[in-house]
Design a protein around this motif. Structure first.
Motif, PDB file in Angstrom:
ATOM      1  N   ASP A  24       0.838  -1.202   0.000  1.00  0.00           N
ATOM      2  CA  ASP A  24       0.000   0.000   0.000  1.00  0.00           C
ATOM      3  C   ASP A  24       0.875   1.253   0.000  1.00  0.00           C
ATOM      4  OD1 ASP A  24      -2.079   1.775   0.227  1.00  0.00           O
ATOM      5  OD2 ASP A  24      -2.383   1.433   2.378  1.00  0.00           O
ATOM      6  N   PRO A  25       0.634   2.213  -0.927  1.00  0.00           N
ATOM      7  CA  PRO A  25       1.466   3.422  -1.000  1.00  0.00           C
ATOM      8  C   PRO A  25       1.478   4.227   0.301  1.00  0.00           C
ATOM      9  CG  PRO A  25       0.035   3.277  -2.917  1.00  0.00           C
ATOM     10  CD  PRO A  25      -0.359   2.174  -1.994  1.00  0.00           C
ATOM     11  N   ALA A  26       0.345   4.271   0.998  1.00  0.00           N
ATOM     12  CA  ALA A  26       0.304   5.015   2.265  1.00  0.00           C
ATOM     13  C   ALA A  26       1.211   4.350   3.295  1.00  0.00           C
ATOM     14  CB  ALA A  26      -1.127   5.093   2.780  1.00  0.00           C
ATOM     15  N   VAL A  27       1.229   3.039   3.288  1.00  0.00           N
ATOM     16  CA  VAL A  27       2.082   2.321   4.236  1.00  0.00           C
ATOM     17  C   VAL A  27       3.539   2.432   3.801  1.00  0.00           C
ATOM     18  CG1 VAL A  27       2.546   0.069   5.286  1.00  0.00           C
ATOM     19  CG2 VAL A  27       0.203   0.796   4.907  1.00  0.00           C
ATOM     20  N   ARG A  28       3.776   2.521   2.503  1.00  0.00           N
ATOM     21  CA  ARG A  28       5.159   2.731   2.028  1.00  0.00           C
ATOM     22  C   ARG A  28       5.700   4.054   2.569  1.00  0.00           C
ATOM     23  NH1 ARG A  28       8.493   0.502  -0.721  1.00  0.00           N
ATOM     24  NH2 ARG A  28       8.987   2.128  -2.195  1.00  0.00           N
ATOM     25  N   ALA A  29       4.861   5.069   2.617  1.00  0.00           N
ATOM     26  CA  ALA A  29       5.282   6.349   3.185  1.00  0.00           C
ATOM     27  C   ALA A  29       5.620   6.182   4.662  1.00  0.00           C
ATOM     28  CB  ALA A  29       4.195   7.393   3.000  1.00  0.00           C
ATOM     29  N   VAL A  30       4.832   5.370   5.362  1.00  0.00           N
ATOM     30  CA  VAL A  30       5.106   5.096   6.775  1.00  0.00           C
ATOM     31  C   VAL A  30       6.423   4.342   6.915  1.00  0.00           C
ATOM     32  CG1 VAL A  30       4.303   3.829   8.814  1.00  0.00           C
ATOM     33  CG2 VAL A  30       2.680   5.150   7.448  1.00  0.00           C
ATOM     34  N   GLN A  31       6.680   3.429   5.996  1.00  0.00           N
ATOM     35  CA  GLN A  31       7.942   2.686   6.030  1.00  0.00           C
ATOM     36  C   GLN A  31       9.132   3.623   5.828  1.00  0.00           C
ATOM     37  OE1 GLN A  31       7.087  -0.130   2.929  1.00  0.00           O
ATOM     38  NE2 GLN A  31       6.554  -1.748   4.377  1.00  0.00           N
ATOM     39  N   LYS A  32       9.000   4.554   4.899  1.00  0.00           N
ATOM     40  CA  LYS A  32      10.085   5.516   4.664  1.00  0.00           C
ATOM     41  C   LYS A  32      10.287   6.390   5.896  1.00  0.00           C
ATOM     42  CE  LYS A  32       9.774   5.693  -0.347  1.00  0.00           C
ATOM     43  NZ  LYS A  32       9.529   6.519  -1.519  1.00  0.00           N
ATOM     44  N   LYS A  33       9.184   6.786   6.518  1.00  0.00           N
ATOM     45  CA  LYS A  33       9.290   7.583   7.731  1.00  0.00           C
ATOM     46  C   LYS A  33       9.951   6.758   8.835  1.00  0.00           C
ATOM     47  CE  LYS A  33       6.779  10.492  10.954  1.00  0.00           C
ATOM     48  NZ  LYS A  33       5.513  11.133  11.295  1.00  0.00           N
ATOM     49  N   ARG A  34       9.643   5.473   8.872  1.00  0.00           N
ATOM     50  CA  ARG A  34      10.236   4.580   9.875  1.00  0.00           C
ATOM     51  C   ARG A  34      11.750   4.501   9.699  1.00  0.00           C
ATOM     52  NH1 ARG A  34      10.683  -1.315  10.439  1.00  0.00           N
ATOM     53  NH2 ARG A  34      10.444  -1.762  12.655  1.00  0.00           N
ATOM     54  N   ILE A  35      12.206   4.420   8.460  1.00  0.00           N
ATOM     55  CA  ILE A  35      13.643   4.388   8.184  1.00  0.00           C
ATOM     56  C   ILE A  35      14.288   5.695   8.652  1.00  0.00           C
ATOM     57  CG2 ILE A  35      15.358   4.400   6.319  1.00  0.00           C
ATOM     58  CD1 ILE A  35      13.391   2.478   4.809  1.00  0.00           C
TER      59      ILE A  35
END
Length: 156
Positions: A129-140
């Motif tokens: 999910d693109p929204a979760v991908r943004a969360v993953q990038k923020k997590r990194i």
């Protein structure tokens, strides 16, 4: 009697004209309201863009503070604290510059920043999910930020 029918028709015709004018006025009002809303949204977006540019300039000035006059600006620091995780607003290079700046942040803001980073590290992990991908990038980014804040923590 014919005169009475003419008056009724005229009154009915006047009512139709009045109703048509009212409808036209409402349409114009709706169009004006929509135009005003769009204008307000455009002004708000322009203000956000201007604030982003100011925040970038603030960090660049901080980076060259040995040769350029730099002054602390609480509002611009707050912009960075609020937006460090946004990949849409902050590029990789700008984030790397912010990490250097974050190491110098002290006080309650540092605690809030560390708390925000810790919360982002705990976020959702794997999905397409693109929204979760943004969360993953923020997590990194949060992991990197937490590491910098921990390494630069004042010893007691």
């Amino acid at each position: 009697m014919a005169e009475l029918d003419t008056k009724k028709k005229r009154k009915r015709g006047d009512a139709d004209v009045a109703l048509q004018k009212l409808e036209e006025t409402e349409e114009v009002s709706a169009e004006a309201a929509q135009a005003a809303k769009e204008k307000a949204e455009a002004a708000a977006q322009e203000a956000r863009d201007r604030k982003r540019v100011q925040a970038l300039e603030y960090l660049q000035t901080w980076e060259h503070r040995a040769t350029l006059p730099w002054r602390f600006n609480k509002k611009l620091q707050q912009w960075w604290v609020d937006h460090w995780g946004s990949t849409a607003l902050v590029s990789k290079g700008e984030f790397a510059r912010f990490l250097d700046y974050a190491a110098t942040i002290a006080g309650a803001v540092r605690g809030r920043l560390a708390g925000d980073a810790a919360a982002a590290v705990e976020a959702v992990e794997d999905t397409a999910d693109p929204a979760v991908r943004a969360v993953q990038k923020k997590r990194i980014r949060a992991k990197k930020l937490a590491k910098v804040l921990e390494a630069a923590a004042p010893s007691r």
